[in-house]
Design a protein around this motif. Sequence first.
Motif, PDB file in Angstrom:
ATOM      1  N   ALA A  81       0.837  -1.203   0.000  1.00  0.00           N
ATOM      2  CA  ALA A  81       0.000   0.000   0.000  1.00  0.00           C
ATOM      3  C   ALA A  81       0.876   1.260   0.000  1.00  0.00           C
ATOM      4  O   ALA A  81       0.601   2.215  -0.729  1.00  0.00           O
ATOM      5  N   GLU A  82       1.931   1.249   0.804  1.00  0.00           N
ATOM      6  CA  GLU A  82       2.832   2.399   0.857  1.00  0.00           C
ATOM      7  C   GLU A  82       3.570   2.584  -0.462  1.00  0.00           C
ATOM      8  O   GLU A  82       3.770   3.704  -0.913  1.00  0.00           O
ATOM      9  N   ALA A  83       3.949   1.478  -1.099  1.00  0.00           N
ATOM     10  CA  ALA A  83       4.614   1.562  -2.406  1.00  0.00           C
ATOM     11  C   ALA A  83       3.671   2.173  -3.432  1.00  0.00           C
ATOM     12  O   ALA A  83       4.064   3.052  -4.216  1.00  0.00           O
ATOM     13  N   GLY A  84       2.429   1.723  -3.440  1.00  0.00           N
ATOM     14  CA  GLY A  84       1.436   2.283  -4.358  1.00  0.00           C
ATOM     15  C   GLY A  84       1.174   3.751  -4.083  1.00  0.00           C
ATOM     16  O   GLY A  84       1.052   4.560  -5.011  1.00  0.00           O
ATOM     17  N   THR A  85       1.107   4.105  -2.812  1.00  0.00           N
ATOM     18  CA  THR A  85       0.918   5.507  -2.431  1.00  0.00           C
ATOM     19  C   THR A  85       2.093   6.346  -2.899  1.00  0.00           C
ATOM     20  O   THR A  85       1.912   7.447  -3.436  1.00  0.00           O
ATOM     21  N   ASN A  86       3.295   5.830  -2.720  1.00  0.00           N
ATOM     22  CA  ASN A  86       4.491   6.547  -3.151  1.00  0.00           C
ATOM     23  C   ASN A  86       4.459   6.817  -4.650  1.00  0.00           C
ATOM     24  O   ASN A  86       4.730   7.926  -5.102  1.00  0.00           O
ATOM     25  N   VAL A  87       4.099   5.803  -5.426  1.00  0.00           N
ATOM     26  CA  VAL A  87       4.040   5.962  -6.881  1.00  0.00           C
ATOM     27  C   VAL A  87       2.939   6.953  -7.262  1.00  0.00           C
ATOM     28  O   VAL A  87       3.168   7.891  -8.034  1.00  0.00           O
ATOM     29  N   ALA A  88       1.747   6.760  -6.712  1.00  0.00           N
ATOM     30  CA  ALA A  88       0.615   7.610  -7.078  1.00  0.00           C
ATOM     31  C   ALA A  88       0.854   9.066  -6.696  1.00  0.00           C
ATOM     32  O   ALA A  88       0.668   9.975  -7.517  1.00  0.00           O
ATOM     33  N   VAL A  89       1.278   9.297  -5.468  1.00  0.00           N
ATOM     34  CA  VAL A  89       1.505  10.674  -5.013  1.00  0.00           C
ATOM     35  C   VAL A  89       2.640  11.311  -5.800  1.00  0.00           C
ATOM     36  O   VAL A  89       2.527  12.453  -6.255  1.00  0.00           O
ATOM     37  N   SER A  90       3.729  10.579  -5.980  1.00  0.00           N
ATOM     38  CA  SER A  90       4.876  11.146  -6.692  1.00  0.00           C
ATOM     39  C   SER A  90       4.530  11.520  -8.123  1.00  0.00           C
ATOM     40  O   SER A  90       4.880  12.613  -8.590  1.00  0.00           O
ATOM     41  N   LEU A  91       3.845  10.648  -8.827  1.00  0.00           N
ATOM     42  CA  LEU A  91       3.514  10.926 -10.226  1.00  0.00           C
ATOM     43  C   LEU A  91       2.418  11.970 -10.370  1.00  0.00           C
ATOM     44  O   LEU A  91       2.555  12.927 -11.144  1.00  0.00           O
ATOM     45  N   LEU A  92       1.336  11.810  -9.624  1.00  0.00           N
ATOM     46  CA  LEU A  92       0.221  12.750  -9.762  1.00  0.00           C
ATOM     47  C   LEU A  92       0.563  14.120  -9.187  1.00  0.00           C
ATOM     48  O   LEU A  92       0.349  15.147  -9.842  1.00  0.00           O
ATOM     49  N   ALA A  93       1.101  14.137  -7.983  1.00  0.00           N
ATOM     50  CA  ALA A  93       1.441  15.425  -7.372  1.00  0.00           C
ATOM     51  C   ALA A  93       2.628  16.063  -8.086  1.00  0.00           C
ATOM     52  O   ALA A  93       2.702  17.291  -8.197  1.00  0.00           O
ATOM     53  N   GLY A  94       3.548  15.255  -8.601  1.00  0.00           N
ATOM     54  CA  GLY A  94       4.678  15.798  -9.350  1.00  0.00           C
ATOM     55  C   GLY A  94       4.224  16.481 -10.623  1.00  0.00           C
ATOM     56  O   GLY A  94       4.688  17.582 -10.964  1.00  0.00           O
TER      57      GLY A  94
END
Length: 123
Positions: A96-109
């Motif tokens: 879940a944390e890995a998915g959150t990291n990817v989603a937040v990094s890509l979308l927020a980036g």
Amino acid sequence: MLTLLAVSAASAIGAPARYLLDRTIAGRRTSRLPLGTMTINLTGAFLLGLLTGLAVHHGMPKGMLAMLGTGFCGAYTTFSTFSYETMRLVEDGSIAEAGTNVAVSLLAGTAAAALGLGLALIV
């Protein structure tokens, strides 16, 4: 040759800035998420969006964009660390944390870059 020297000098500032900010955030974090890398990449995306907007819409010199965009932002941000830390989370079973990291990094980036570009339009 002057541009290469400028890019190199800015890189020499960007890499230590990344290291120091990551260490500062890592020393205070309580989350499994790599908040240091995330913060660095988001602020770097915003800055690169802003610089690009200043170059495209306000005529900032190409040499300045190369120095700050390629030099500073290139050394400051880190896709490789983002990838490594995501894989470490997966290996540790923190899916879940890995998915959150990817989603937040890509979308927020992407949003941060767009915000920087948009800000350049109004300055």
